[in-house]
Design an enzyme around this catalytic site. Structure first.
Site, PDB file in Angstrom:
ATOM      1  N   HIS A  58       0.833  -1.218   0.000  1.00  0.00           N
ATOM      2  CA  HIS A  58       0.000   0.000   0.000  1.00  0.00           C
ATOM      3  C   HIS A  58       0.858   1.255   0.000  1.00  0.00           C
ATOM      4  CE1 HIS A  58      -3.221  -2.780   1.622  1.00  0.00           C
ATOM      5  NE2 HIS A  58      -3.825  -2.167   0.633  1.00  0.00           N
ATOM      6  N   ARG A  84      -5.736   6.416   1.784  1.00  0.00           N
ATOM      7  CA  ARG A  84      -5.484   5.569   2.961  1.00  0.00           C
ATOM      8  C   ARG A  84      -4.119   5.882   3.568  1.00  0.00           C
ATOM      9  NH1 ARG A  84      -7.543  -0.420   1.133  1.00  0.00           N
ATOM     10  NH2 ARG A  84      -6.306  -0.023  -0.752  1.00  0.00           N
ATOM     11  N   ASP A 105     -14.130  -5.561  -3.044  1.00  0.00           N
ATOM     12  CA  ASP A 105     -13.351  -5.659  -1.812  1.00  0.00           C
ATOM     13  C   ASP A 105     -13.711  -4.453  -0.962  1.00  0.00           C
ATOM     14  OD1 ASP A 105     -10.186  -6.857  -0.941  1.00  0.00           O
ATOM     15  OD2 ASP A 105     -11.289  -5.339   0.153  1.00  0.00           O
ATOM     16  N   GLU A 165     -16.398  -8.927  -0.314  1.00  0.00           N
ATOM     17  CA  GLU A 165     -15.238  -9.264   0.506  1.00  0.00           C
ATOM     18  C   GLU A 165     -15.036  -8.284   1.650  1.00  0.00           C
ATOM     19  OE1 GLU A 165     -11.719 -10.486  -1.534  1.00  0.00           O
ATOM     20  OE2 GLU A 165     -10.404  -9.500  -0.076  1.00  0.00           O
ATOM     21  N   GLU A 194      -8.457 -11.699   5.524  1.00  0.00           N
ATOM     22  CA  GLU A 194      -7.077 -11.245   5.321  1.00  0.00           C
ATOM     23  C   GLU A 194      -6.494 -10.573   6.558  1.00  0.00           C
ATOM     24  OE1 GLU A 194      -8.236  -8.582   2.015  1.00  0.00           O
ATOM     25  OE2 GLU A 194      -6.734  -7.226   2.846  1.00  0.00           O
ATOM     26  N   ASP A 241      -3.786 -14.087   4.856  1.00  0.00           N
ATOM     27  CA  ASP A 241      -2.545 -13.678   4.203  1.00  0.00           C
ATOM     28  C   ASP A 241      -1.420 -14.446   4.887  1.00  0.00           C
ATOM     29  OD1 ASP A 241      -1.188 -10.887   2.691  1.00  0.00           O
ATOM     30  OD2 ASP A 241       0.025 -12.211   3.936  1.00  0.00           O
ATOM     31  N   HIS A 273      -5.096 -14.213   0.675  1.00  0.00           N
ATOM     32  CA  HIS A 273      -4.927 -12.819   0.248  1.00  0.00           C
ATOM     33  C   HIS A 273      -3.617 -12.743  -0.523  1.00  0.00           C
ATOM     34  CE1 HIS A 273      -3.158  -8.742   1.098  1.00  0.00           C
ATOM     35  NE2 HIS A 273      -4.268  -8.455   0.447  1.00  0.00           N
ATOM     36  N   GLU A 321      -5.149 -15.210  -5.823  1.00  0.00           N
ATOM     37  CA  GLU A 321      -5.293 -13.766  -6.071  1.00  0.00           C
ATOM     38  C   GLU A 321      -3.988 -13.191  -6.599  1.00  0.00           C
ATOM     39  OE1 GLU A 321      -6.118 -11.290  -2.631  1.00  0.00           O
ATOM     40  OE2 GLU A 321      -6.176  -9.473  -3.855  1.00  0.00           O
TER      41      GLU A 321
HETATM   42  C1  LIG Z   1      -8.044  -3.504  -2.751  1.00  0.00           C
HETATM   43  C2  LIG Z   1      -8.174  -3.578  -1.242  1.00  0.00           C
HETATM   44  O1  LIG Z   1      -8.643  -2.316  -0.793  1.00  0.00           O
HETATM   45  C3  LIG Z   1      -6.856  -3.857  -0.564  1.00  0.00           C
HETATM   46  O2  LIG Z   1      -5.934  -2.838  -0.872  1.00  0.00           O
HETATM   47  C4  LIG Z   1      -6.279  -5.197  -0.962  1.00  0.00           C
HETATM   48  O3  LIG Z   1      -4.939  -5.286  -0.617  1.00  0.00           O
HETATM   49  C5  LIG Z   1      -6.854  -6.404  -0.242  1.00  0.00           C
HETATM   50  O4  LIG Z   1      -8.010  -6.182   0.485  1.00  0.00           O
HETATM   51  C6  LIG Z   1      -7.036  -7.556  -1.199  1.00  0.00           C
HETATM   52  O5  LIG Z   1      -7.912  -8.393  -0.976  1.00  0.00           O
HETATM   53  O6  LIG Z   1      -6.206  -7.631  -2.146  1.00  0.00           O
HETATM   54 MG   LIG Z   2      -9.282  -7.927   0.524  1.00  0.00          MG
END
Ligand SMILES: C[C@H](O)[C@H](O)[C@@H](O)[C@@H](O)C(=O)O
Ligand SMILES: [Mg+2]
Length: 398
Positions: free
Chosen positions: A27, A53, A219, A245, A273, A296, A323, A343
């Protein structure tokens, strides 16, 4: 006791982001990147924190790099999110459970790292640090045994991985061969009915661009309340949304249980996640909070813990789709029947081309081609640390 050389050093580094990309703290990107463009979050109720963010600190931790060196000079490493506080925990607390030990004792080492920090850890930063150490240990084991991590986890159950893409451009993801596109939710309850209408308009535009069969998901990054999430799910169902999600706070197991009951038939509820350990995922599974869990591997406890989490989900017929965590999840997913796809996070600023997720930190980081990837069978996780990045060891021990 195995015949492997013992662990000699554990080292924890942080990486100063020089604007070339956030690496494991993905991020931590520059202005104009899709991943920081007006995405709904629990902080959006404060207008000053609604656009970015980074404004409320999503990138405050930075990357943690863990290196584990064996007596014979072989070094395993891993990257995750954690930065300086995680480096402190690794050097000052966790290293004592590894140095001088047999690297094959992953279970005993994990147990000692977790229960020695339980009084101040259990989830979040501390388990990120534990995860980073565990991933580096599995990388070291693979290098010492000259085996890829997936071979040590029972071997591949499929020839290649297939991916959905996360990013602001599912239409581009479709062109690039992905099986679906997960979009960030841009508007949450703080923006009222107008925000909900904008969200549905965005979904409709992407549905028209991608056709009826391409998976589209939202998401929601913990941004919603139960009523809003339920309304969004029913509105989006009309446009074939495949899953909603992480709609609620990770601690609101009761809300997820209700959302799953209230959701339209055929829509999947997913989360996980920001959940950690077998105990956290047991709660999600036994309370029937979701249809897919999404741990994750760099945040939930590492490979050693993900084995337990995945088995719990498998026993209940729940998919485990990690994740996005690059090679660290690919080596796991390829060995699990209840992980039929993976993903891929689109880290190009426009979400319109495939670039390595943890760029620039991993040399040899594989990326999907046409939405598919054959996990390389090189030892460990199959990547090398880019030592040209600005590595710093803030808590070096003699
Ligand atoms: C896109 C989402 O806001 C997050 O930045 C992402 O990292 C996560 O939630 C995801 O599932 O990839
Ligand atoms: Mg996510």
């Amino acid at each position: 006791m195995s015949r492997l050389p013992r662990i000699k050093h554990v080292r924890a580094f942080v990486v100063k982001n020089d604007g070339t990309g956030g690496g494991a703290d993905y991020h931590d990107q520059g202005d104009g990147h899709w991943i920081d463009d007006h995405i709904a979050t629990p902080m959006a109720k404060y207008p000053e924190y609604r656009q970015s963010r980074r404004s409320f600190g999503i990138n405050v931790l930075g990357t943690l790099v863990v290196e584990i060196e064996a007596e014979n000079g072989v070094v395993g490493f891993a990257v995750t999110t954690g930065g300086e506080p995680a480096a402190y925990i690794v050097e000052k607390h966790l290293a004592r459970f590894l140095e001088g030990r047999d690297p094959s004792e992953v279970e005993k080492i994990w147990d000692q790292m977790y229960f020695s920090t339980q009084y101040y850890g259990r989830k979040g930063l501390v388990v990120n640090a534990i995860s980073g150490v565990d991933l580096a240990l599995w990388d070291l084991l693979g290098r010492l045994r000259q085996e890829p991590v997936f071979a040590m986890l029972g071997g591949a159950v499929r020839d290649e991985l297939i991916f959905y893409a996360t990013g602001a451009r599912p239409d581009k993801a479709k062109e690039l061969g992905f099986i679906g596109g997960k979009m960030p939710l841009h508007h949450g309850p703080a923006e009222g009915e107008e925000g909900l209408h904008k969200t549905i308009a965005e979904l409709e535009a992407m549905r028209n661009a991608c056709g009826d069969d391409f998976w589209l998901m939202f998401d929601c990054w913990m941004a919603l309340d139960l009523n809003y999430a339920t309304r969004l799910a029913h509105e989006a169902h009309k446009l074939g949304l495949k899953w909603i999600e992480e709609a609620l706070s990770p601690d609101d197991y009761w809300g997820y249980q209700a959302l799953k009951k209230n959701a339209p038939k055929g829509m999947l509820v997913t989360t996980g996640e920001h959940e950690a350990t077998r105990w956290g995922f047991r709660m999600l599974l036994e309370m029937e909070c979701c249809d897919i869990i999404q741990p994750d591997v760099g945040w939930c406890g590492g490979v050693t813990e993900l084995q337990k989490i995945s088995a719990l989900a498998d026993a209940k017929g729940v998919l485990m789709i990690p994740h996005g965590s690059s090679v660290y999840s690919y080596h796991f997913v390829v060995t699990r029947h209840n992980s039929p796809f993976a993903e891929f996070l689109m880290m190009a600023p426009g979400a319109d081309e495939v670039v390595p997720m943890f760029h620039p930190q991993l040399i040899g980081e594989p990326v999907p081609v046409n939405g598919r990837l054959k996990v390389p069978d090189t030892p460990g996780f199959g990547v090398e640390l880019n030592r040209d990045i600005a590595l710093h060891r803030p808590y070096a021990r003699p």
